[in-house]
Design a protein around this motif. Structure first.
Motif, mmCIF file in Angstrom:
data_model
loop_
_atom_site.group_PDB
_atom_site.id
_atom_site.type_symbol
_atom_site.label_atom_id
_atom_site.label_comp_id
_atom_site.label_asym_id
_atom_site.label_seq_id
_atom_site.Cartn_x
_atom_site.Cartn_y
_atom_site.Cartn_z
ATOM 1 N N ASN A 1 -12.412 6.257 34.276
ATOM 2 C CA ASN A 1 -11.535 7.174 33.120
ATOM 3 C C ASN A 1 -12.556 8.247 33.220
ATOM 4 O O ASN A 1 -12.973 8.043 31.781
ATOM 5 N N SER B 1 -4.189 4.068 25.160
ATOM 6 C CA SER B 1 -3.957 4.480 25.954
ATOM 7 C C SER B 1 -5.273 5.609 27.068
ATOM 8 O O SER B 1 -5.495 6.184 28.259
ATOM 9 N N THR C 1 0.922 4.421 36.925
ATOM 10 C CA THR C 1 0.305 5.054 38.278
ATOM 11 C C THR C 1 0.057 3.660 39.278
ATOM 12 O O THR C 1 -0.541 3.999 39.731
ATOM 13 N N CYS D 1 -0.714 11.581 37.713
ATOM 14 C CA CYS D 1 -0.624 11.794 35.843
ATOM 15 C C CYS D 1 -1.462 12.532 35.781
ATOM 16 O O CYS D 1 -0.511 14.019 35.404
ATOM 17 N N SER D 2 -2.683 12.188 35.656
ATOM 18 C CA SER D 2 -4.075 13.552 35.202
ATOM 19 C C SER D 2 -3.743 14.841 35.456
ATOM 20 O O SER D 2 -3.426 14.178 36.820
ATOM 21 N N ALA E 1 -9.425 2.649 32.883
ATOM 22 C CA ALA E 1 -8.959 3.686 31.529
ATOM 23 C C ALA E 1 -9.594 2.498 29.932
ATOM 24 O O ALA E 1 -9.508 3.653 29.713
ATOM 25 N N HIS F 1 -12.486 11.278 32.162
ATOM 26 C CA HIS F 1 -12.097 11.877 31.052
ATOM 27 C C HIS F 1 -11.712 11.134 29.799
ATOM 28 O O HIS F 1 -11.309 12.399 28.759
ATOM 29 N N LYS F 2 -11.845 10.275 30.169
ATOM 30 C CA LYS F 2 -11.500 9.073 28.752
ATOM 31 C C LYS F 2 -12.702 8.484 28.483
ATOM 32 O O LYS F 2 -13.293 9.294 27.191
ATOM 33 N N GLY G 1 -7.977 9.266 37.423
ATOM 34 C CA GLY G 1 -7.743 8.192 37.236
ATOM 35 C C GLY G 1 -6.369 7.418 38.508
ATOM 36 O O GLY G 1 -7.198 6.804 39.511
ATOM 37 N N ALA G 2 -5.720 7.833 38.897
ATOM 38 C CA ALA G 2 -4.522 7.992 39.588
ATOM 39 C C ALA G 2 -5.182 8.022 41.057
ATOM 40 O O ALA G 2 -5.262 7.109 41.788
ATOM 41 N N GLU H 1 -7.306 5.023 41.689
ATOM 42 C CA GLU H 1 -6.256 4.016 42.497
ATOM 43 C C GLU H 1 -5.896 3.588 43.518
ATOM 44 O O GLU H 1 -6.630 2.289 43.984
ATOM 45 N N HIS I 1 0.422 0.227 33.477
ATOM 46 C CA HIS I 1 0.776 1.747 33.446
ATOM 47 C C HIS I 1 1.174 2.138 35.581
ATOM 48 O O HIS I 1 0.415 1.810 35.835
ATOM 49 N N ASP J 1 -8.936 -1.098 37.222
ATOM 50 C CA ASP J 1 -8.110 0.034 36.114
ATOM 51 C C ASP J 1 -9.094 -0.095 34.820
ATOM 52 O O ASP J 1 -8.808 -0.633 33.494
HETATM 53 C C1 PLP Z 1 -4.232 2.099 32.371
HETATM 54 C C2 PLP Z 1 -3.919 3.803 32.957
HETATM 55 N N1 PLP Z 1 -3.971 3.306 33.768
HETATM 56 C C3 PLP Z 1 -4.568 4.428 34.682
HETATM 57 C C4 PLP Z 1 -4.051 6.344 34.238
HETATM 58 C C5 PLP Z 1 -4.326 6.806 35.037
HETATM 59 O O1 PLP Z 1 -4.802 8.205 34.680
HETATM 60 P P1 PLP Z 1 -5.187 9.003 35.111
HETATM 61 O O2 PLP Z 1 -4.001 10.606 34.792
HETATM 62 O O3 PLP Z 1 -6.258 10.121 35.124
HETATM 63 O O4 PLP Z 1 -4.418 9.754 36.319
HETATM 64 C C6 PLP Z 1 -3.729 6.172 32.228
HETATM 65 C C7 PLP Z 1 -3.781 7.621 31.989
HETATM 66 O O5 PLP Z 1 -3.430 8.008 31.903
HETATM 67 C C8 PLP Z 1 -4.175 4.635 31.978
HETATM 68 O O6 PLP Z 1 -4.008 5.221 30.907
#
Ligand code: PLP
Lengths: 452, 495
Positions: B270, B79, B175, A331-332, B248, B272-273, B140-141, B144, B173, B246
């Motif tokens: 995350n 999110s 991911t 995703c990111s 996020a 970055h969040k 994040g992904a 996971e 989400h 998760d």
């Molecule tokens: C609830 C949630 N889970 C997982 C992710 C995935 O994180 P990332 O984009 O850092 O891989 C996000 C964001 O994009 C998210 O909002």
């Protein structure tokens, strides 16, 4: 303690609580069961003022030797290159770095166009038809390429053949990723520094989804892509090449050798080493894989008035639409690093990129020659890009210690990744090493090797 | 407002123009052919632009002016936690001892870096209530997937080879199910009930001896706290499964409740969040993973160890899932996150969540009279609205999002979570002032009124952006994914 990032005033807080109709903020958290409430105070260091924060981090920063302080001959996947000053000025523009994925194209044309240009430049360098907007790094790009190969075959092929000339950490990452869908990874050893082509041919079978080599390989040598391509395609496997994109300024691009996927890391373009990340994986492929490629793709289109514009496209591959059927979970990504790479590629341009690549080849050949003249054993005499191996016949770590005393950061100790390579040092030379630095290295290396 | 097309950098190119300055060649002329065999020599030059330094700056400055970031204006993208990115972090991350260290330098040369990483791991363990943390995952992904691979190895080490299912709420989400697939699991969906929470009855139904894990976001993507988390934890653990968090949405719970205390076995954050790593136009991120002691042996390699003589990397980890990323993660983002934690401390972080939740509730109540509020009770750090009412008037959520652009706002996340019709997911964050929230609320209310009185204004929005709505169908049907130089009849180079 005041917190400059939090604009809430007591007055605002009261007005907002009144408007909501609660007495205090705790009421807003009433859904959290008592039993799992955290009642103490977290055991973290006390808040720091901005001046104190700077001091603290300067202290931490100064505890590290850095590769700008001393001439460095360390490469092995991360390289010390010329970063045009414009790169940082561009990526420091907060319209870029404080935005997220361009979901709203009307107010994200800047990012979208920058990515479109990045995709175009990566295609040009690799000789491929499409490229995505970035991956985490070269190693995960390589692992995802293997997953694409496995999912591309309708025959449900489950074997990946990979050369041991691939970066050892990428090899490890590949194995971790491959264990998810239970793919087998078969390694092919090197013969005289290059992937053993016959061993590749012998390993090929109808179950082989992909063949992966690195070009130039981790140990510096160029690979016989022509023969490996034949071996891969004879069995309808995908041919996957991992490449340092700077090297492609002088080397025939993998696309011309018939590669199906070219991946790698764009760190050599405008991205500092920063302990190994964030860097910038890239993923380029042939058109037939367009709907299999992981990650974001930016495409050109027009608006209601016919004006050219850019959007995220072919999203039916991606996790937010396809969920568990997506081609990847990414995703990111590493968009800001891709922007840095784009700016560096733009600054270097057609001529500069080739010239910089050539300087790497020339410097490396010069240093190899000089080291050889001092009677130090060269392990790979074949053509190389910017790395070669020397055999110092004693622990590389002790040589590096001696070099460090002379103000030099020595090469990579290959015994760390291969116990058969005790005494072997992977030496890297970029365009940033002056003749003086190289001559100094040779002198001190000789001294260190011949000491006691 | 510049509404002209913006030239591609390739279109600015003129042969012979340069924007670089390479070191002087000290080694004299050499023939490339002597250094590289002909078969490896590139014959066609890559078509990269030839532009001057000023042209580069003008080009990218123009592009930046066509881009909206948090510094440009309000960015309530649910999110995604689009909070302020402190400028001092940008300076710190560029200190030479952080920016120019090579991961293969001997450990004794990078002790400062290793200390920073160690202290960050410890801080994150404290914040999440977990025993051990790895900083390796890039986002994040990837966190996971790393966590799920660990859960898989854990079950396999116990001889539990049949646990091949990962349960994911329908509000999760994308991911989450995607990561489950990449880790070799089958994703099973559990329904959301009328309260916006996981339906416990259904959870019981889908849980069994093939359950490897439940992935949960808490607060969930509807901005609601899963208040039956203790029961859920019992259902999963009693069946022998593991609980995955998760993170996020951690911005709602800092210092208030911790995943470790809720019963989670694996957590990703995350950075970055929640911890201000800038989003970078899509990345880079950082997705550290925390685990309980029980799962610690399976952490990715290498592990950072603190000893009396200093910090070292431990690679001898027989149960490790292996490497998930080369080197040591997105260190540059981790530096920023650690600077944030040191700036805020326990006291500041708790305020972050308190104000993030207060801001969200205030904004939700201000908008409630004008939009359908599917879950009418206190929210956490974000909330969802439905555009159902406006849809009846012929105005879709997409239209309202586009209309917000005219007011200088980035719209909320739209059409996610997928279980709410015409969804708008609003996350204001704690770094926004009451004035900003009020102005945004006023704009939303005006749009709701426009939808009733003059819907065309909304349907035809945006009106003030550099470009109008783009033809996404064309982009996908006839993909143009790179610049191609072509020459038209007048011999002018055109895209
Ligand atoms: C609830 C949630 N889970 C997982 C992710 C995935 O994180 P990332 O984009 O850092 O891989 C996000 C964001 O994009 C998210 O909002």
């Amino acid at each position: 303690m005041n917190f400059r990032y939090l604009p809430m005033t007591e007055e605002d807080k009261q007005e907002m609580l009144d408007y909501i109709g609660v007495n205090n903020t705790s009421e807003l958290f009433s859904a959290i069961p008592e039993k799992i409430r955290f009642t103490g105070e977290m055991n973290l260091a006390s808040p720091l003022s901005e001046p104190a924060l700077i001091k603290e981090f300067q202290k931490l920063s100064s505890k590290n030797e850095n590769i700008k302080m001393h001439p460095s001959f360390l490469g092995a996947g991360i390289y010390d290159h010329y970063i045009p000053s414009v790169v940082d000025h561009v990526i420091r523009r907060s319209e870029f770095y404080t935005a997220y994925t361009p979901y709203q194209p009307e107010i994200s044309q800047g990012e979208l166009q920058a990515i479109f240009e990045f995709q175009s430049m990566i295609c040009e360098l690799t000789g491929m038809e499409i490229a995505n907007s970035s991956m985490y790094d070269g190693a995960t790009a390589l692992a995802e390429a293997a997953l694409v190969a496995a999912s591309y075959s309708k025959m449900k092929k489950t074997k990946i053949i990979v050369s041991e000339g691939v970066h050892p950490e990428a090899l490890e990452v590949l194995k971790t990723y491959a264990s998810g869908p239970d793919l087998t990874v078969q390694q092919i050893p090197l013969l005289n520094g290059q992937t053993d082509v016959e061993a590749v041919q012998d390993a090929m079978d109808d179950n082989t989804a992909g063949v992966i080599v690195q070009y130039p390989n981790f140990y510096g040598s160029l690979e016989n892509l022509k023969e490996i391509e034949k071996a891969a395609h004879n069995y309808k496997s995908l041919f996957i090449v991992s490449s340092n994109p700077l090297a492609l300024g002088v080397l025939t691009p993998p696309g011309e050798f018939g590669a199906d996927i070219v991946i790698g890391d764009a760190q050599p373009f405008g991205i500092p080493s920063q302990m190994g990340g964030p860097h910038c994986g890239y993923f380029a492929a042939s058109k037939k894989l367009m709907r299999k490629v992981p990650g974001r793709l930016v495409g050109q289109t027009v608006d209601e008035d016919g004006r050219r514009g850019f959007v995220l496209t072919i999203q039916a591959r991606e996790q937010h639409i396809r969920r568990d059927k997506a081609t990847s979970n990414i995703c990111s990504n590493q968009a800001l690093n891709a922007l840095a790479a784009s700016v560096a590629m733009s600054a270097l341009g057609k001529k500069g990129l080739r010239q910089m690549a050539l300087q790497n080849v020339k410097n490396t050949n010069y240093l190899r020659e000089q080291v050889k003249n001092r009677g130090i054993n060269i392990v790979n005499e074949q053509p190389v890009f910017n790395e070669f191996i020397i055999d110092v016949k004693q622990p590389v770590s002790s040589i590096n210690k001696k070099l460090k005393e002379k103000g030099i950061i020595g090469g990579f100790d290959l015994s760390k990744v291969d116990s058969n390579r005790n005494g072997q040092m992977l030496v890297c030379v970029t365009e940033l090493r002056s003749k003086e630095e190289m001559d100094y290295f040779v002198k001190e290396l000789e001294g260190a090797v011949n000491a006691d | 407002m510049q509404t002209e097309e913006q030239a591609l950098i390739f279109e600015l190119s003129r042969p012979g123009r340069t924007g670089y300055s390479l070191p002087e060649d000290e080694l004299g002329e050499t023939d490339v052919e002597n250094l590289l065999p002909a078969q490896y020599l590139r014959t066609n030059e890559p078509e990269l632009p030839e532009v001057s330094e000023l042209q580069i700056m003008r080009h990218y400055t123009a592009l930046s002016s066509r881009n909206h970031g948090v510094d440009s204006g309000f960015y309530p993208l649910g999110s995604c936690t689009m909070k302020y990115n402190p400028k001092i972090h940008e300076d710190i991350a560029r200190m030479p001892g952080f920016a120019h260290v090579h991961p293969y330098q001997p450990e004794e040369q990078v002790q400062g870096v290793m200390k920073l990483m160690y202290d960050l791991q410890e801080s994150l363990a404290e914040i999440t209530g977990m025993d051990q943390v790895t900083l390796q995952p890039a986002a994040g992904a990837q966190g996971e997937w790393t966590g799920l691979m660990m859960i898989r190895s854990f079950h396999e080490a116990n001889g539990d080879h049949h646990r091949n299912k990962v349960i994911v709420p329908d509000s999760a989400h994308g991911t989450n199910p995607a990561s489950a697939s990449v880790a070799g699991f089958e994703a099973v969906t559990v329904r959301t009930n009328e309260r916006g929470l996981v339906d416990l009855e259904h959870l019981r139904e889908v849980t069994g001896d093939d359950t490897a894990a439940l992935m949960l976001t808490n607060p969930n993507t509807l901005g609601l706290f899963e208040d039956e988390i203790i029961e859920m934890s019992a259902i999963i653990h009693d069946a022998g499964g593991k609980l995955y968090y998760d993170g996020a949405n951690s911005n709602a719970i800092l210092g208030i409740t911790r995943p470790g205390d809720m019963g989670f076995d694996v957590v990703h954050l995350n950075l970055h969040k929640t911890f201000t790593g800038p989003h970078g136009g899509g990345g880079p991120g950082s997705g550290p993973v925390g685990v309980t002691k029980e799962l610690a042996p399976f952490l990715p390699k290498p592990i950072l160890i603190k000893s009396e003589t200093g910090y070292t990397w431990e690679n001898n980890r027989p149960h490790s899932i292996g490497r998930v990323k080369p080197y040591y993660g997105n260190f540059g983002i981790n530096v920023r996150a650690y600077a944030y934690i040191r700036t805020m401390g326990a006291e500041g972080l708790k305020k972050v969540s308190e104000y993030a939740v207060l801001n969200a509730n205030y904004l939700m109540r201000r908008l409630q009279p004008y939009f359908e509020l599917p879950y009418n009770r206190n929210c956490m750090h974000e909330f969802v609205l439905s555009g159902k009412r406006q849809k009846k008037l012929g105005v879709r959520t997409l239209d309202m999002a586009k209309r917000l652009l005219d007011f200088g706002y980035h719209p909320p996340t739209i059409y996610f979570p997928i279980n709410v019709e015409e969804c708008m997911m609003v996350e204001p964050t704690e770094t926004e002032s009451k004035e900003t929230l009020d102005e945004f609320a006023d704009a939303m209310i005006q749009i709701a009124q426009e939808a009733e009185k003059e819907p065309e204004i909304v349907q035809e929005a945006p009106h003030t952006t550099v470009i109008k709505r783009l033809d996404e169908t064309l982009a996908a049907r006839k993909p143009v994914l790179k610049y191609k130089k072509c020459v038209d009849s007048e011999n002018k180079v055109k895209a």
